[in-house]
Every structure is written in structure tokens, then in C-alpha cells.
Design a protein around this motif. Structure first.
Motif: not given
Length: 281
Positions: A248-253, A103-109, A71-78, A85-90
């Protein structure tokens, strides 16, 4: 008076004897006939465990079994042929195929929610009030996300697990190259094969390359930024390149928990009755 002179002479003789002794020792240390040999203590290095195909397979299986869920939060760059695209993902993953991604917005929703098991995948777009449903296959996921991976491949990528259970041991070969171990695994019933590269010290996986039957690289995954999580060494960064798809996809927790208690209800997706349904099969 005589006694004092004798004592003085004895003292001088003693000093002279000490001087001669020091000169003699110095001479011996520098002469070939009386050389000094430094005795060094032999340090016995512990033997490294033997690295073989079977030991690598056992290690991979052991590491796969250690990760029950994450269970985590990651930044994903595609980066694709057409966009970046760069998204924050739970991320929530349980077992081999139960996946929930938000995929989360800037407020975490959440903006978009995907749930999947080994059979089906459902993706709900909250802003559009529309959901997509289809088989758990790379083709279906590619239609909506542009990522040509099956849910199982996504789970393995995000957890760092490696699927080698279906590969025969006799189709595996281990070599050492540039201080790395490389395990070559032939895919069953195919000329395609994988090359899995391991760091030599702790045998952490650093890269996986898949070649097609013509010898071209069709998938290239790297794992890096290993950190200790309990008893497990976990790669906080992974990157996947799919040359045929131009992806090309990068995932950083940024936050990650392993093997925490998890309810199955996490993977239930409640969709409004008025949401538009789109079949992706």
C-alpha cells in the motif's frame, strides 16, 4: 356647518368603501371561487453535456496531453508485508518515461537517486556508494525498491495520467452507479480489465481498479484532494494498493509545478568512478 357634516360623511363613506374592498379581496383569496394562484418563474437548467464512451476518451486524452511535465515534493508512505516507510521525495517527470526521483533526508539532501527512461533504470545509493542498473521493468524496480511497477506506471501514477491508448473503443463500456460514471476497459489480448471511476460534476478520476482474468482485484488506485493548478485540476493525493504484492503506497504532494521549463540534463545521473555497480537484469 352643513358643509362640514357632508364632508365628514363623504370621508366616512370613503373609508368604509376601502374597508369593504379589503374584506372582499381577503375573501376572494381564501374562497374556492376566487382563488389566487402564485405564478412562479420557470428556471431552465442548462443541459449537461452528454457523457459517452467517446466523450470520456476525448477528455482523458485532453487531460493527458495537458501535462507535459511535473516537478514537485511529495511525502510517500509505503506499507508492505514486512515494513512501513515514510520518505520525502523530490519528483521530476518529463513526458511518458523520463523520471528522476530523489529520496531526501531531514536536511533535504538526497540519499538515493533514481533516473529512468523507457529502456533502462539506474538507482544510486549515495551512502553505500553503490548503483543498480537494469531494464525499465517492474521486476527490476521491485528488486531494489519493493514496488512492483514499471517506470511508465510510476509516471502515470505521479502525474495522474491514464493509459487507454492501446484499448479498443469497442471494448469499453460506460455505466452510472451511485452518482459516479464507471468506464470499463478490456485490456487488449487479455481477459483482464480496468474500471475507471469518474466524479459526475467535472468527470475527475477518483479510482482505477484492475481485475485479472479470474476477476480478482490486482491493483486499486484512488485520486483525491483535487486542487486548481492554473487551468488544470490536479489530485494532490493518490493511493495505490497492490493486493498480490501486499503493498500500500500513499503519495501526498506538498509542492507541485506543472509544465515548467525543464532541461534534459536533469535526467543525467553522474556516478562516482569508484561506485560499485550491480546489474539487476
Amino acid at each position: 356647518m352643513t358643509t362640514g357634516i357632508k364632508q365628514m360623511r363623504l370621508g366616512n363613506n370613503s373609508i368604509s368603501s376601502i374597508v369593504y374592498l379589503l374584506l372582499f379581496i381577503t375573501y376572494c383569496l381564501h374562497s374556492s371561487g376566487c382563488s389566487y394562484k402564485k405564478i412562479e418563474k420557470t428556471i431552465i437548467q442548462p443541459e449537461s453535456p452528454a457523457v459517452s464512451v467517446s466523450s470520456i476518451i476525448d477528455l482523458i486524452s485532453e487531460r493527458n496531453n495537458k501535462i507535459k511535465n511535473i516537478r514537485g515534493i511529495a511525502s510517500i508512505n509505503i506499507i508492505s508485508n514486512n515494513s512501513t516507510q515514510r520518505v520525502k521525495v523530490a519528483i521530476v517527470i518529463n513526458g511518458d518515461s523520463h523520471i528522476r526521483l530523489e529520496s531526501l533526508n531531514i536536511t533535504g539532501q538526497p540519499l538515493l537517486i533514481m533516473v529512468s527512461d523507457s529502456n533502462a533504470v539506474t538507482i544510486y545509493n549515495i551512502n553505500e556508494n553503490r548503483f543498480y542498473k537494469g531494464d525499465a521493468s517492474p521486476e527490476v524496480l521491485h528488486k531494489i525498491t519493493g514496488i512492483y511497477l514499471s517506470p511508465l506506471e510510476i509516471a502515470n501514477l505521479l502525474t495522474g495520467r491514464q493509459s487507454i491508448e492501446n484499448n479498443r473503443t469497442e471494448d469499453m463500456h460506460l455505466t452510472k452507479e451511485n452518482s459516479s460514471y464507471i468506464l470499463k476497459t478490456q485490456l487488449s489480448g487479455s481477459k483482464s480489465y480496468d474500471e475507471i471511476r469518474f466524479e459526475p460534476t467535472n468527470l475527475s478520476t477518483t479510482a482505477i481498479k484492475r481485475y485479472d482474468d479470474t476477476g480478482k482485484v490486482v491493483k486499486f488506485i484512488t485520486f483525491s484532494d483535487y486542487r486548481k493548478l492554473g487551468e488544470y485540476l490536479f489530485p494532490f493525493k493518490r493511493q495505490i494498493l497492490l493486493p498480490p504484492r501486499g503493498l500500500l503506497m500513499t503519495v501526498e504532494y506538498t509542492d507541485i509545478e506543472i509544465n515548467t521549463e525543464m532541461e534534459e540534463s536533469v535526467f543525467n545521473l553522474t556516478i562516482p568512478e569508484d561506485a560499485e555497480a550491480i546489474n539487476l537484469n
